[in-house]
Motif scaffolding. Sequence first.
Motif, PDB file in Angstrom:
ATOM      1  N   GLY A 284      30.195 -18.188 -16.423  1.00  0.00           N
ATOM      2  CA  GLY A 284      29.954 -17.110 -15.456  1.00  0.00           C
ATOM      3  C   GLY A 284      29.903 -17.591 -14.020  1.00  0.00           C
ATOM      4  O   GLY A 284      29.633 -16.803 -13.102  1.00  0.00           O
ATOM      5  N   LEU A 285      30.205 -18.889 -13.801  1.00  0.00           N
ATOM      6  CA  LEU A 285      30.079 -19.451 -12.456  1.00  0.00           C
ATOM      7  C   LEU A 285      31.119 -18.867 -11.492  1.00  0.00           C
ATOM      8  O   LEU A 285      30.809 -18.581 -10.327  1.00  0.00           O
ATOM      9  N   ASP A 286      32.338 -18.683 -11.966  1.00  0.00           N
ATOM     10  CA  ASP A 286      33.370 -18.114 -11.088  1.00  0.00           C
ATOM     11  C   ASP A 286      32.996 -16.705 -10.652  1.00  0.00           C
ATOM     12  O   ASP A 286      33.189 -16.323  -9.494  1.00  0.00           O
ATOM     13  N   LEU A 287      32.485 -15.891 -11.585  1.00  0.00           N
ATOM     14  CA  LEU A 287      32.054 -14.545 -11.235  1.00  0.00           C
ATOM     15  C   LEU A 287      30.909 -14.595 -10.229  1.00  0.00           C
ATOM     16  O   LEU A 287      30.868 -13.812  -9.273  1.00  0.00           O
ATOM     17  N   ALA A 288      29.980 -15.535 -10.425  1.00  0.00           N
ATOM     18  CA  ALA A 288      28.855 -15.671  -9.502  1.00  0.00           C
ATOM     19  C   ALA A 288      29.333 -16.024  -8.102  1.00  0.00           C
ATOM     20  O   ALA A 288      28.832 -15.497  -7.108  1.00  0.00           O
ATOM     21  N   ARG A 289      30.317 -16.897  -8.015  1.00  0.00           N
ATOM     22  CA  ARG A 289      30.845 -17.269  -6.699  1.00  0.00           C
ATOM     23  C   ARG A 289      31.483 -16.066  -6.016  1.00  0.00           C
ATOM     24  O   ARG A 289      31.374 -15.907  -4.800  1.00  0.00           O
TER      25      ARG A 289
ATOM     26  N   GLY B 124      26.116 -26.056 -21.537  1.00  0.00           N
ATOM     27  CA  GLY B 124      26.812 -24.803 -21.286  1.00  0.00           C
ATOM     28  C   GLY B 124      26.224 -23.946 -20.190  1.00  0.00           C
ATOM     29  O   GLY B 124      26.700 -22.823 -19.961  1.00  0.00           O
ATOM     30  N   SER B 125      25.202 -24.428 -19.468  1.00  0.00           N
ATOM     31  CA  SER B 125      24.558 -23.648 -18.408  1.00  0.00           C
ATOM     32  C   SER B 125      24.528 -24.422 -17.097  1.00  0.00           C
ATOM     33  O   SER B 125      24.550 -25.656 -17.086  1.00  0.00           O
ATOM     34  N   CYS B 126      24.455 -23.685 -16.008  1.00  0.00           N
ATOM     35  CA  CYS B 126      24.331 -24.274 -14.669  1.00  0.00           C
ATOM     36  C   CYS B 126      23.090 -23.718 -13.985  1.00  0.00           C
ATOM     37  O   CYS B 126      22.690 -22.568 -14.216  1.00  0.00           O
ATOM     38  N   VAL B 127      22.492 -24.542 -13.157  1.00  0.00           N
ATOM     39  CA  VAL B 127      21.387 -24.095 -12.311  1.00  0.00           C
ATOM     40  C   VAL B 127      21.929 -23.911 -10.901  1.00  0.00           C
ATOM     41  O   VAL B 127      22.556 -24.823 -10.346  1.00  0.00           O
TER      42      VAL B 127
END
Length: 321
Positions: A248-253, A269-272
């Motif tokens: 979901g990082l691209d969507l968050a950006r 599988g997760s990012c902070v």
Amino acid sequence: MKASRLLHLLLILQTRQRLTTTELAARLEVSRRTVLRDVEALSTAGVPVYAERGRNGGIVLLPSARLSASHLEPPELEALSVAGLDSALRERMGLTAAWESAERKIAARQAAAPESPSPLRLADLVLVDSTAWFAAPEAAVEVADLASTLRHRRRLRILYRRSAESQASTRVVDPYGIVAKSGRWYLVADDQGDSRLLALERLSAFEQLDAPAVLQPGETLRTRWAVLKKRTEERDRVSVTIRLPERGLDLARRILGTRIHHVSDAEKGSCVVVVRYPDIESVRQLLQFGDHIEVLAPEAARARISQLARDLADRHSTPVS
């Protein structure tokens, strides 16, 4: 009108050199009879263009002809000077016709130049679309009219509603110009000596006054915009730490943009991610991530998200009456 059409016809032929009367009529939005009359007029004036009869006939411009298509009219130069605008923004500014005319001249000039090694133009590979995702705020005033008024460098009396107000109020401002940012228009102006960004969708009316605009010495639209942009981006003082899936990082950006201050390496599988907001209440934006996000810190942000989630759950727990 006829002179403009004749020039357009020549520019088309310089690009293609041979077209049928039907194709030219469609491009010029006139009848085939009008095309033939225009060709006759050009030929009489000494332009090396003629009509060929027969199955493979058409309107022909001699290959040896070299028309001077490099000259751009002042409106065309102005349209090119704001090349960062996409087609929708150019339409709001009233620059579409001048832009298309300049494009035709440039295309004719390119066609007359020696063939380049690459068959593709940069314009075929790069598209600029300044419209914001999922939203298209409309300016309440005509952007072209406002831009035309600003040319006179006069003070403006405007009717403007601030974001925290329900009613518009009248104020007198000293304008520097307008800025298109992510699909939204802003008026950059001094209000009682303090520079402001005024969103055009909340500007409902403007009136040019007789008094000249009083601008800060040495300041221009670009220097004022740089200061206001920096001020807007630096006022986010609250850092909120969230966890979300790596996928979901691209969507968050895309959604959070420059609010993202830091992204950790993915783990299991997760990012902070650290996001900056002007206040705790702004964490409302994170609700659109649904159950794909967890607010880790500060505790005030966790508490506010929890309260908002409970309010939403309560509101949707019973059928609509």
